[in-house]
Design a protein around this motif. Sequence first.
Motif, PDB file in Angstrom:
ATOM      1  N   ALA A  21       1.028  -1.072   0.350  1.00  0.00           N
ATOM      2  CA  ALA A  21      -0.022  -0.168   0.188  1.00  0.00           C
ATOM      3  C   ALA A  21       0.688   1.083  -0.048  1.00  0.00           C
ATOM      4  O   ALA A  21       0.484   2.409  -0.608  1.00  0.00           O
ATOM      5  CB  ALA A  21      -1.055  -0.008   0.996  1.00  0.00           C
ATOM      6  N   GLU A  68      -6.616  -0.399   5.437  1.00  0.00           N
ATOM      7  CA  GLU A  68      -7.831   0.577   5.448  1.00  0.00           C
ATOM      8  C   GLU A  68      -7.230   1.775   6.971  1.00  0.00           C
ATOM      9  O   GLU A  68      -7.305   3.002   6.394  1.00  0.00           O
ATOM     10  CB  GLU A  68      -9.109   0.066   5.039  1.00  0.00           C
ATOM     11  N   LYS A  97      -4.423   4.119   6.107  1.00  0.00           N
ATOM     12  CA  LYS A  97      -5.327   5.181   5.703  1.00  0.00           C
ATOM     13  C   LYS A  97      -5.417   6.052   5.841  1.00  0.00           C
ATOM     14  O   LYS A  97      -5.229   7.136   6.122  1.00  0.00           O
ATOM     15  CB  LYS A  97      -5.980   4.693   4.339  1.00  0.00           C
TER      16      LYS A  97
END
Length: 78
Positions: free
Chosen positions: A17, A71, A74
């Motif tokens: 990521a 997630e 982020k």
Amino acid sequence: RVFGRNAAAVSEALRGALAHLPVDINPRPPRRNSFEVSLVKKDGSTVELWSGIGKGPPRKLKFPQPEAVVEALKSSLA
């Protein structure tokens, strides 16, 4: 072994990521039978991204889906 496999999967997902993100697995001795993922920010503060403490049985609930940790990462960086 199961902790190591899950740690490797989460680590790989985090690096995928954000390529520049340094990932350390167990910089301190871990708590027994626990699985946690934390973000240490540049200012030294810590944000817990995921904790399996208090989850389970079954044992598989103690480990996150790598996508869920990405997630959470982020959203904490936003």
